[in-house]
Scaffold this motif. Sequence first.
Motif, PDB file in Angstrom:
ATOM      1  N   SER A 220       0.830  -1.201   0.000  1.00 12.14           N
ATOM      2  CA  SER A 220       0.000   0.000   0.000  1.00 12.14           C
ATOM      3  C   SER A 220       0.863   1.249   0.000  1.00 12.14           C
ATOM      4  O   SER A 220       1.932   1.285   0.617  1.00 12.14           O
ATOM      5  N   GLU A 221       0.369   2.258  -0.693  1.00 16.06           N
ATOM      6  CA  GLU A 221       1.038   3.554  -0.778  1.00 16.06           C
ATOM      7  C   GLU A 221       0.086   4.640  -0.304  1.00 16.06           C
ATOM      8  O   GLU A 221      -1.122   4.446  -0.248  1.00 16.06           O
ATOM      9  N   SER A 230      -3.608   3.514  -1.806  1.00 16.21           N
ATOM     10  CA  SER A 230      -3.668   2.735  -3.035  1.00 16.21           C
ATOM     11  C   SER A 230      -2.766   1.518  -2.931  1.00 16.21           C
ATOM     12  O   SER A 230      -2.023   1.362  -1.966  1.00 16.21           O
ATOM     13  N   ALA A 232       0.124  -0.873  -5.065  1.00 15.23           N
ATOM     14  CA  ALA A 232       1.057  -1.007  -6.184  1.00 15.23           C
ATOM     15  C   ALA A 232       1.734  -2.366  -6.098  1.00 15.23           C
ATOM     16  O   ALA A 232       1.583  -3.090  -5.108  1.00 15.23           O
ATOM     17  N   LYS A 248       0.549   1.246  -9.955  1.00 16.25           N
ATOM     18  CA  LYS A 248      -0.638   1.042  -9.133  1.00 16.25           C
ATOM     19  C   LYS A 248      -1.654   0.186  -9.875  1.00 16.25           C
ATOM     20  O   LYS A 248      -1.817   0.304 -11.088  1.00 16.25           O
ATOM     21  N   GLN A 251      -6.905   1.860  -6.693  1.00 19.11           N
ATOM     22  CA  GLN A 251      -6.932   3.195  -6.116  1.00 19.11           C
ATOM     23  C   GLN A 251      -8.355   3.732  -6.100  1.00 19.11           C
ATOM     24  O   GLN A 251      -9.276   3.080  -6.584  1.00 19.11           O
TER      25      GLN A 251
END
Length: 323
Positions: A220-221, A230, A232, A248, A251
Amino acid sequence: MKKLLFALAFTTLSIAAFAQKKSGNPLFPGWYADPEAAIFNQQYYIFPTFSAPYTKQVFLDAFSSKDLVTWKKHEHIVDTAAIKWAWRAMWAPAIVQKEKQYFLFFSANDIQSDQEKGGIGIAVSNKPEGPYKDYLGKPLIDKFYNGAQPIDQFVFRDKDGSYYIIYGGWRHCNIGKLAPDFKSIIPFSKDTLFKEITPEGYVEGPFMFMRNGKYYFMWSEGGWTGPDYSVAYAVADSPFGPFKRIGKILQQDPKVATGAGHHSVINIPNTDEWYIVYHRRPLTEKDGNSRETCMEKMEFDENGLIKPVKITFEGVAERVIKK
Protein backbone atom coordinates in the motif's frame (compact mmCIF):
# COMPACT_ATOMS: atom_id res chain seq x y z
CA MET A 1 -51.44 -11.55 -23.85
CA LYS A 2 -51.42 -13.35 -20.48
CA LYS A 3 -48.63 -15.62 -21.73
CA LEU A 4 -46.61 -12.58 -22.83
CA LEU A 5 -47.09 -10.85 -19.48
CA PHE A 6 -46.14 -14.06 -17.65
CA ALA A 7 -43.04 -14.40 -19.81
CA LEU A 8 -42.07 -10.79 -19.16
CA ALA A 9 -42.66 -11.20 -15.43
CA PHE A 10 -40.62 -14.42 -15.37
CA THR A 11 -37.80 -12.74 -17.29
CA THR A 12 -37.85 -9.81 -14.89
CA LEU A 13 -37.72 -12.14 -11.91
CA SER A 14 -34.92 -14.13 -13.52
CA ILE A 15 -32.88 -10.98 -14.10
CA ALA A 16 -33.54 -9.88 -10.53
CA ALA A 17 -32.51 -13.28 -9.21
CA PHE A 18 -29.37 -13.20 -11.32
CA ALA A 19 -28.57 -9.71 -10.08
CA GLN A 20 -28.87 -10.92 -6.50
CA LYS A 21 -26.07 -13.43 -7.15
CA LYS A 22 -23.53 -10.64 -6.72
CA SER A 23 -21.72 -10.06 -3.46
CA GLY A 24 -22.23 -6.30 -3.47
CA ASN A 25 -19.68 -3.97 -1.87
CA PRO A 26 -19.15 -3.79 1.03
CA LEU A 27 -19.25 -7.56 1.56
CA PHE A 28 -20.67 -7.28 5.06
CA PRO A 29 -21.83 -4.44 7.35
CA GLY A 30 -19.60 -2.65 9.83
CA TRP A 31 -16.32 -0.79 9.74
CA TYR A 32 -13.62 -3.31 8.85
CA ALA A 33 -10.21 -2.81 7.26
CA ASP A 34 -6.94 -4.55 6.29
CA PRO A 35 -8.75 -7.74 5.15
CA GLU A 36 -6.78 -10.98 4.97
CA ALA A 37 -8.64 -13.45 2.74
CA ALA A 38 -8.04 -17.19 2.64
CA ILE A 39 -9.60 -20.45 1.49
CA PHE A 40 -9.89 -23.36 3.93
CA ASN A 41 -11.93 -26.53 3.41
CA GLN A 42 -13.70 -25.21 0.28
CA GLN A 43 -14.81 -22.10 2.17
CA TYR A 44 -13.78 -18.48 1.93
CA TYR A 45 -12.62 -16.62 5.02
CA ILE A 46 -11.86 -12.97 5.66
CA PHE A 47 -9.95 -11.83 8.73
CA PRO A 48 -10.14 -8.02 8.95
CA THR A 49 -9.18 -5.32 11.42
CA PHE A 50 -12.07 -3.97 13.46
CA SER A 51 -11.76 -0.35 12.32
CA ALA A 52 -12.05 1.87 15.40
CA PRO A 53 -9.91 4.11 17.62
CA TYR A 54 -6.90 2.17 18.93
CA THR A 55 -8.22 1.84 22.49
CA LYS A 56 -11.37 0.17 21.13
CA GLN A 57 -9.46 -1.97 18.65
CA VAL A 58 -9.01 -4.81 21.15
CA PHE A 59 -10.46 -7.82 19.29
CA LEU A 60 -10.67 -9.42 15.87
CA ASP A 61 -13.75 -10.78 14.10
CA ALA A 62 -13.78 -13.14 11.12
CA PHE A 63 -16.23 -13.84 8.29
CA SER A 64 -16.83 -17.01 6.27
CA SER A 65 -18.72 -17.79 3.07
CA LYS A 66 -19.36 -20.74 0.78
CA ASP A 67 -20.16 -18.61 -2.26
CA LEU A 68 -18.70 -15.06 -1.84
CA VAL A 69 -22.25 -13.70 -1.58
CA THR A 70 -23.52 -14.71 1.87
CA TRP A 71 -21.12 -14.10 4.75
CA LYS A 72 -21.30 -15.44 8.30
CA LYS A 73 -19.78 -13.42 11.12
CA HIS A 74 -17.58 -15.06 13.76
CA GLU A 75 -17.29 -12.62 16.64
CA HIS A 76 -14.26 -12.02 18.84
CA ILE A 77 -12.14 -14.90 17.54
CA VAL A 78 -9.30 -13.42 19.60
CA ASP A 79 -8.98 -10.42 21.90
CA THR A 80 -6.78 -8.76 24.50
CA ALA A 81 -8.18 -11.08 27.17
CA ALA A 82 -6.48 -13.96 25.34
CA ILE A 83 -3.36 -11.95 24.44
CA LYS A 84 -2.23 -10.62 27.81
CA TRP A 85 0.59 -8.43 26.48
CA ALA A 86 -1.70 -6.64 24.00
CA TRP A 87 -3.74 -3.72 25.28
CA ARG A 88 -4.78 -1.80 22.15
CA ALA A 89 -4.53 -1.56 18.37
CA MET A 90 -4.91 -5.20 17.37
CA TRP A 91 -4.88 -5.10 13.59
CA ALA A 92 -3.88 -6.44 10.17
CA PRO A 93 -4.33 -10.19 10.80
CA ALA A 94 -2.55 -12.73 8.59
CA ILE A 95 -3.62 -16.36 8.57
CA VAL A 96 -1.85 -19.58 7.63
CA GLN A 97 -2.77 -23.23 8.03
CA LYS A 98 0.05 -25.59 8.96
CA GLU A 99 -0.86 -29.22 9.35
CA LYS A 100 -4.04 -29.25 11.48
CA GLN A 101 -3.59 -25.87 13.13
CA TYR A 102 -4.37 -22.31 12.12
CA PHE A 103 -1.90 -19.58 13.01
CA LEU A 104 -3.21 -16.03 13.17
CA PHE A 105 -0.46 -13.40 13.07
CA PHE A 106 -1.43 -9.91 14.21
CA SER A 107 0.00 -6.52 15.20
CA ALA A 108 -0.71 -4.99 18.60
CA ASN A 109 -0.06 -1.83 20.63
CA ASP A 110 1.30 0.27 17.70
CA ILE A 111 4.74 0.59 19.31
CA GLN A 112 6.83 3.60 18.36
CA SER A 113 10.21 2.46 19.73
CA ASP A 114 12.19 -0.57 20.93
CA GLN A 115 11.44 0.43 24.51
CA GLU A 116 7.69 -0.14 24.20
CA LYS A 117 5.93 -3.47 24.65
CA GLY A 118 4.16 -4.87 21.60
CA GLY A 119 4.74 -5.70 17.97
CA ILE A 120 3.80 -8.79 15.98
CA GLY A 121 2.24 -11.75 17.79
CA ILE A 122 0.74 -15.13 16.95
CA ALA A 123 -2.48 -16.81 18.07
CA VAL A 124 -3.37 -20.44 17.34
CA SER A 125 -6.56 -22.47 16.96
CA ASN A 126 -7.76 -25.82 15.67
CA LYS A 127 -10.44 -24.09 13.57
CA PRO A 128 -10.17 -21.11 11.19
CA GLU A 129 -13.01 -19.34 13.01
CA GLY A 130 -11.34 -19.81 16.37
CA PRO A 131 -11.37 -19.24 19.22
CA TYR A 132 -7.64 -18.45 19.22
CA LYS A 133 -5.22 -18.47 22.13
CA ASP A 134 -1.80 -16.87 22.51
CA TYR A 135 0.84 -19.07 20.89
CA LEU A 136 4.02 -17.55 22.31
CA GLY A 137 2.91 -15.53 25.33
CA LYS A 138 4.92 -12.61 23.91
CA PRO A 139 5.47 -10.89 20.56
CA LEU A 140 7.40 -12.73 17.86
CA ILE A 141 8.88 -9.43 16.62
CA ASP A 142 9.05 -6.51 19.06
CA LYS A 143 11.93 -4.40 17.73
CA PHE A 144 12.58 -2.05 14.83
CA TYR A 145 14.86 -3.82 12.33
CA ASN A 146 16.07 -1.89 9.27
CA GLY A 147 13.78 0.97 10.31
CA ALA A 148 10.60 -1.10 9.89
CA GLN A 149 7.87 -0.71 12.47
CA PRO A 150 6.75 -4.25 13.47
CA ILE A 151 3.25 -4.13 11.96
CA ASP A 152 1.30 -5.31 8.90
CA GLN A 153 2.68 -8.83 8.72
CA PHE A 154 2.01 -11.35 5.98
CA VAL A 155 3.10 -15.01 5.99
CA PHE A 156 4.22 -16.50 2.69
CA ARG A 157 4.76 -20.20 1.97
CA ASP A 158 7.40 -20.67 -0.72
CA LYS A 159 7.41 -23.52 -3.24
CA ASP A 160 9.99 -25.43 -1.18
CA GLY A 161 7.72 -25.41 1.87
CA SER A 162 9.60 -22.66 3.72
CA TYR A 163 7.57 -19.99 5.50
CA TYR A 164 8.55 -16.34 5.47
CA ILE A 165 7.15 -13.39 7.37
CA ILE A 166 7.00 -10.16 5.38
CA TYR A 167 6.14 -7.03 7.32
CA GLY A 168 6.80 -3.40 8.04
CA GLY A 169 5.51 0.10 8.48
CA TRP A 170 7.29 3.47 8.37
CA ARG A 171 8.17 2.92 4.68
CA HIS A 172 10.41 -0.08 5.32
CA CYS A 173 9.63 -3.73 4.51
CA ASN A 174 11.49 -6.77 5.87
CA ILE A 175 11.43 -10.47 5.13
CA GLY A 176 12.43 -13.11 7.65
CA LYS A 177 12.44 -16.90 7.61
CA LEU A 178 10.15 -18.53 10.15
CA ALA A 179 11.30 -21.55 12.11
CA PRO A 180 9.20 -24.65 11.30
CA ASP A 181 7.35 -24.33 14.62
CA PHE A 182 6.76 -20.57 14.09
CA LYS A 183 8.35 -19.82 17.46
CA SER A 184 11.33 -17.87 16.18
CA ILE A 185 13.06 -16.29 13.18
CA ILE A 186 15.93 -18.19 11.53
CA PRO A 187 18.81 -15.75 10.83
CA PHE A 188 20.03 -15.48 7.25
CA SER A 189 23.54 -15.07 8.61
CA LYS A 190 25.37 -14.17 11.82
CA ASP A 191 24.64 -10.48 11.29
CA THR A 192 21.32 -10.64 9.39
CA LEU A 193 18.04 -11.58 11.04
CA PHE A 194 15.85 -9.80 8.46
CA LYS A 195 16.50 -8.73 4.90
CA GLU A 196 15.05 -5.44 3.73
CA ILE A 197 13.12 -5.72 0.44
CA THR A 198 11.55 -2.23 0.38
CA PRO A 199 10.53 -1.18 -3.15
CA GLU A 200 10.05 2.38 -4.36
CA GLY A 201 6.83 3.90 -3.03
CA TYR A 202 6.32 1.34 -0.27
CA VAL A 203 4.45 2.53 2.82
CA GLU A 204 2.87 -0.56 4.46
CA GLY A 205 0.54 -3.55 3.96
CA PRO A 206 2.77 -6.07 2.10
CA PHE A 207 1.38 -9.11 0.33
CA MET A 208 3.05 -11.77 -1.84
CA PHE A 209 1.84 -14.57 -4.10
CA MET A 210 3.20 -16.75 -6.89
CA ARG A 211 1.87 -17.12 -10.42
CA ASN A 212 3.59 -18.95 -13.27
CA GLY A 213 6.83 -19.17 -11.34
CA LYS A 214 7.02 -15.44 -10.63
CA TYR A 215 6.83 -13.71 -7.25
CA TYR A 216 4.31 -10.88 -7.15
CA PHE A 217 4.95 -8.44 -4.33
CA MET A 218 2.21 -5.92 -3.50
CA TRP A 219 1.95 -3.11 -0.97
CA SER A 220 0.00 0.00 0.00
CA GLU A 221 1.04 3.55 -0.78
CA GLY A 222 -0.18 6.92 0.50
CA GLY A 223 -1.68 7.71 3.89
CA TRP A 224 -4.27 5.28 5.28
CA THR A 225 -6.55 8.10 6.44
CA GLY A 226 -6.50 9.92 3.10
CA PRO A 227 -8.12 9.50 -0.32
CA ASP A 228 -4.80 8.65 -2.04
CA TYR A 229 -4.34 5.30 -0.30
CA SER A 230 -3.67 2.73 -3.04
CA VAL A 231 -2.02 -0.56 -3.98
CA ALA A 232 1.06 -1.01 -6.18
CA TYR A 233 3.15 -4.03 -7.12
CA ALA A 234 6.37 -5.47 -8.49
CA VAL A 235 7.42 -8.87 -9.88
CA ALA A 236 10.65 -10.80 -9.31
CA ASP A 237 12.19 -14.24 -9.63
CA SER A 238 12.79 -14.56 -5.89
CA PRO A 239 10.91 -13.68 -2.68
CA PHE A 240 13.91 -11.49 -1.86
CA GLY A 241 13.58 -9.42 -5.03
CA PRO A 242 14.94 -7.14 -6.21
CA PHE A 243 11.48 -5.65 -6.60
CA LYS A 244 11.17 -2.81 -9.09
CA ARG A 245 7.87 -0.97 -8.84
CA ILE A 246 5.62 -1.53 -11.88
CA GLY A 247 2.68 0.68 -10.92
CA LYS A 248 -0.64 1.04 -9.13
CA ILE A 249 -3.44 -1.43 -9.72
CA LEU A 250 -5.97 -0.34 -7.07
CA GLN A 251 -6.93 3.19 -6.12
CA GLN A 252 -9.84 5.50 -5.40
CA ASP A 253 -12.64 6.28 -7.81
CA PRO A 254 -14.20 9.66 -6.92
CA LYS A 255 -17.56 8.28 -8.09
CA VAL A 256 -17.42 5.19 -5.86
CA ALA A 257 -15.13 5.49 -2.83
CA THR A 258 -11.76 6.78 -1.63
CA GLY A 259 -8.81 5.31 0.24
CA ALA A 260 -8.78 1.93 -1.52
CA GLY A 261 -5.89 -0.08 -0.11
CA HIS A 262 -4.40 -2.59 2.35
CA HIS A 263 -5.49 -5.68 0.48
CA SER A 264 -5.02 -9.40 0.13
CA VAL A 265 -5.45 -11.79 -2.80
CA ILE A 266 -7.02 -15.24 -3.19
CA ASN A 267 -6.75 -17.74 -6.03
CA ILE A 268 -9.41 -20.39 -6.60
CA PRO A 269 -7.58 -23.74 -6.34
CA ASN A 270 -6.61 -25.35 -9.67
CA THR A 271 -7.73 -22.30 -11.67
CA ASP A 272 -6.38 -18.96 -12.84
CA GLU A 273 -9.24 -17.09 -11.13
CA TRP A 274 -8.05 -14.36 -8.78
CA TYR A 275 -9.80 -11.96 -6.41
CA ILE A 276 -8.54 -8.92 -4.55
CA VAL A 277 -10.04 -8.09 -1.16
CA TYR A 278 -9.43 -4.58 0.18
CA HIS A 279 -10.85 -1.77 2.24
CA ARG A 280 -12.10 1.63 1.17
CA ARG A 281 -13.88 4.66 2.57
CA PRO A 282 -17.41 5.62 1.45
CA LEU A 283 -17.73 9.06 -0.13
CA THR A 284 -20.02 10.11 2.74
CA GLU A 285 -17.33 9.46 5.38
CA LYS A 286 -14.43 11.62 6.54
CA ASP A 287 -13.42 9.72 9.70
CA GLY A 288 -10.22 7.77 9.10
CA ASN A 289 -11.69 4.66 10.72
CA SER A 290 -14.80 4.59 8.53
CA ARG A 291 -13.54 1.78 6.31
CA GLU A 292 -15.41 -1.13 4.76
CA THR A 293 -14.28 -4.43 3.23
CA CYS A 294 -14.83 -5.02 -0.49
CA MET A 295 -13.88 -7.50 -3.22
CA GLU A 296 -13.24 -7.39 -6.98
CA LYS A 297 -11.98 -9.74 -9.67
CA MET A 298 -8.26 -9.41 -10.40
CA GLU A 299 -6.99 -10.22 -13.89
CA PHE A 300 -3.69 -10.41 -15.76
CA ASP A 301 -2.70 -9.45 -19.30
CA GLU A 302 -0.83 -11.66 -21.76
CA ASN A 303 2.50 -10.56 -20.28
CA GLY A 304 1.53 -11.51 -16.75
CA LEU A 305 1.04 -7.93 -15.61
CA ILE A 306 -1.88 -7.17 -13.29
CA LYS A 307 -4.64 -5.21 -14.97
CA PRO A 308 -5.86 -2.10 -13.11
CA VAL A 309 -8.78 -3.05 -10.85
CA LYS A 310 -12.01 -1.08 -11.14
CA ILE A 311 -13.67 -0.62 -7.77
CA THR A 312 -17.42 -1.24 -7.87
CA PHE A 313 -20.60 -1.30 -5.85
CA GLU A 314 -21.57 -4.64 -7.45
CA GLY A 315 -18.64 -6.69 -6.14
CA VAL A 316 -18.17 -10.20 -7.52
CA ALA A 317 -20.40 -12.99 -8.79
CA GLU A 318 -21.35 -16.03 -6.76
CA ARG A 319 -18.55 -18.62 -6.81
CA VAL A 320 -18.78 -21.96 -5.04
CA ILE A 321 -15.58 -23.99 -4.71
CA LYS A 322 -16.16 -27.56 -5.83
CA LYS A 323 -14.30 -30.47 -4.28
